[in-house]
Design a protein around this motif. Structure first.
Motif, PDB file in Angstrom:
ATOM      1  N   GLN A   3      53.342 -21.873  75.811  1.00  7.22           N
ATOM      2  CA  GLN A   3      54.185 -21.030  74.993  1.00  7.22           C
ATOM      3  C   GLN A   3      53.353 -20.057  74.188  1.00  7.22           C
ATOM      4  OE1 GLN A   3      56.514 -23.165  72.133  1.00  7.22           O
ATOM      5  NE2 GLN A   3      58.152 -21.673  72.187  1.00  7.22           N
ATOM      6  N   ASN A  30      51.604 -11.593  84.175  1.00 11.61           N
ATOM      7  CA  ASN A  30      52.026 -10.484  85.022  1.00 11.61           C
ATOM      8  C   ASN A  30      52.552  -9.348  84.154  1.00 11.61           C
ATOM      9  OD1 ASN A  30      53.934  -8.868  86.650  1.00 11.61           O
ATOM     10  ND2 ASN A  30      53.281 -10.253  88.274  1.00 11.61           N
ATOM     11  N   ASN A  31      53.402  -9.696  83.224  1.00  7.92           N
ATOM     12  CA  ASN A  31      53.878  -8.722  82.250  1.00  7.92           C
ATOM     13  C   ASN A  31      54.218  -9.427  80.946  1.00  7.92           C
ATOM     14  OD1 ASN A  31      56.760  -9.488  82.108  1.00  7.92           O
ATOM     15  ND2 ASN A  31      56.911  -8.668  84.184  1.00  7.92           N
ATOM     16  N   GLN A  33      56.944  -9.080  77.533  1.00  3.87           N
ATOM     17  CA  GLN A  33      58.157  -8.407  77.088  1.00  3.87           C
ATOM     18  C   GLN A  33      58.448  -8.773  75.635  1.00  3.87           C
ATOM     19  OE1 GLN A  33      61.323  -9.288  79.930  1.00  3.87           O
ATOM     20  NE2 GLN A  33      59.788  -9.709  81.500  1.00  3.87           N
ATOM     21  N   HIS A  45      66.712  -7.321  75.401  1.00  2.00           N
ATOM     22  CA  HIS A  45      65.409  -6.836  75.849  1.00  2.00           C
ATOM     23  C   HIS A  45      65.086  -5.509  75.181  1.00  2.00           C
ATOM     24  CE1 HIS A  45      62.692  -4.819  78.774  1.00  2.00           C
ATOM     25  NE2 HIS A  45      62.153  -6.020  78.814  1.00  2.00           N
ATOM     26  N   LEU A  48      58.982  -3.673  77.901  1.00  2.00           N
ATOM     27  CA  LEU A  48      58.105  -4.452  78.778  1.00  2.00           C
ATOM     28  C   LEU A  48      56.798  -3.702  78.947  1.00  2.00           C
ATOM     29  CD1 LEU A  48      58.954  -6.105  82.169  1.00  2.00           C
ATOM     30  CD2 LEU A  48      57.151  -4.385  82.065  1.00  2.00           C
ATOM     31  N   LEU A  92      55.473 -13.349  81.532  1.00  2.00           N
ATOM     32  CA  LEU A  92      55.681 -13.828  82.887  1.00  2.00           C
ATOM     33  C   LEU A  92      54.332 -14.294  83.391  1.00  2.00           C
ATOM     34  CD1 LEU A  92      57.851 -13.979  85.152  1.00  2.00           C
ATOM     35  CD2 LEU A  92      56.923 -11.829  85.984  1.00  2.00           C
ATOM     36  N   ALA A  97      57.340 -16.009  89.475  1.00  2.00           N
ATOM     37  CA  ALA A  97      58.143 -14.796  89.584  1.00  2.00           C
ATOM     38  C   ALA A  97      59.389 -14.840  88.716  1.00  2.00           C
ATOM     39  CB  ALA A  97      58.535 -14.557  91.027  1.00  2.00           C
ATOM     40  N   ARG A  98      59.778 -16.025  88.296  1.00  2.00           N
ATOM     41  CA  ARG A  98      61.124 -16.116  87.760  1.00  2.00           C
ATOM     42  C   ARG A  98      61.218 -16.708  86.364  1.00  2.00           C
ATOM     43  NH1 ARG A  98      61.214 -18.187  93.044  1.00  2.00           N
ATOM     44  NH2 ARG A  98      62.017 -16.677  94.538  1.00  2.00           N
ATOM     45  N   GLN A  99      60.145 -17.191  85.817  1.00  2.00           N
ATOM     46  CA  GLN A  99      60.251 -17.877  84.535  1.00  2.00           C
ATOM     47  C   GLN A  99      59.488 -17.141  83.459  1.00  2.00           C
ATOM     48  OE1 GLN A  99      59.612 -22.218  84.719  1.00  2.00           O
ATOM     49  NE2 GLN A  99      59.229 -21.880  86.892  1.00  2.00           N
ATOM     50  N   LEU A 100      60.213 -16.815  82.389  1.00  2.00           N
ATOM     51  CA  LEU A 100      59.588 -16.253  81.214  1.00  2.00           C
ATOM     52  C   LEU A 100      59.278 -17.366  80.217  1.00  2.00           C
ATOM     53  CD1 LEU A 100      61.694 -13.046  80.448  1.00  2.00           C
ATOM     54  CD2 LEU A 100      59.391 -13.169  81.404  1.00  2.00           C
ATOM     55  N   PHE A 102      58.741 -17.947  76.303  1.00  2.81           N
ATOM     56  CA  PHE A 102      59.017 -17.283  75.036  1.00  2.81           C
ATOM     57  C   PHE A 102      58.177 -17.862  73.913  1.00  2.81           C
ATOM     58  CE2 PHE A 102      62.644 -14.466  75.634  1.00  2.81           C
ATOM     59  CZ  PHE A 102      63.068 -14.837  76.900  1.00  2.81           C
ATOM     60  N   GLY A 103      57.804 -16.979  72.990  1.00  2.00           N
ATOM     61  CA  GLY A 103      57.147 -17.415  71.774  1.00  2.00           C
ATOM     62  C   GLY A 103      58.163 -17.928  70.776  1.00  2.00           C
TER      63      GLY A 103
END
Lengths: 112, 114
Positions: A3, A30-31, A33, A45, A48, A92, A97-100, A102-103
């Motif tokens: 995290q 990867n990125n 946000q 959002h 990014l 990410l 590919a699919r899981q963010l 969060f802080g």
């Protein structure tokens, strides 16, 4: 834990001042946000930034990314009372590919 | 345009009772779907995500379960609620791209277990 962590946890400023929030993470990304959450609402959002970018602007928002330090910052310029909200960074993970992730968020209060 | 709905908006349930929270998405097809829980003043904890009908990945062992009976419907359930299940539950979706760039969140459900 993978995290991210934001600091400060809480920030209180006067209207018109700039607000800076920081985010750190632990793994390759990867990125990254930034999201905003008004009290009791869903997240929205904001912006990014990709791992090969260093800075990005959107209106009064400026985001920087330093992958060598594994950190990012969100600057809100000329803050308004309506900017009062919690701000979260999310990243990410490389290879995911699919899981963010969060802080824990920064609670920003802009005083009129 | 795409919209995401969650209901109910608030829920007060006794310990040991069942739970069913529903999330639906409109205006898009084949979305990735997510359930998060947010404790008061805290960040988001990913509970489940789904990349297709009947495909559920669980991130945290718990007494909750998720199902995706239709492409744009995601349900969070429990057979017996615990006090620790109280929190703010958020559903989100993202495009079925190779790499996600944005998640779109619903308005959330405030669950209080007494």
């Amino acid at each position: 834990s993978q995290q991210g962590e934001e600091d400060p946890q809480a920030l209180s400023i006067q209207e018109g001042e700039n607000a800076t929030m920081n985010c750190s993470y632990k793994t390759s990304i990867n990125n990254l946000q930034w999201y905003r959450q008004n009290s009791g609402r869903g997240l929205v959002h904001l912006i990014l930034i990709r791992s090969n970018e260093r800075e990005k602007h959107s209106g009064r928002l400026r985001v920087t990314l330093d992958t060598s330090k594994k950190s990012s910052s969100l600057l809100i310029t000329a803050s308004r009372a309506a900017d009062t909200a919690s701000y979260f960074c999310a990243h990410l993970l490389s290879g995911s590919a699919r899981q963010l992730t969060f802080g824990s968020g920064t609670q920003l209060t802009v005083l009129p | 345009s795409q919209t995401i709905h969650q209901w109910p908006a608030t829920l007060v349930q006794p310990v040991g009772s069942p739970l069913s929270l529903e999330c639906t998405v409109e205006g898009t097809s084949n979305p990735n779907l997510y359930w998060y829980r947010q404790a008061a003043g805290r960040g988001l904890q990913l509970l489940f995500y789904s990349v297709g009908i009947g495909q559920i990945s669980s991130e945290v062992p718990q007494n909750l379960s998720a199902s995706r009976p239709q492409d744009r419907q995601f349900i969070l359930s429990s057979k017996k609620l615990l006090l620790s299940d109280s929190g703010f539950y958020l559903c989100a979706w993202s495009k079925r791209d190779r790499v996600i760039d944005t998640q779109y969140f619903g308005p959330g459900t405030r669950l209080t277990v007494l």
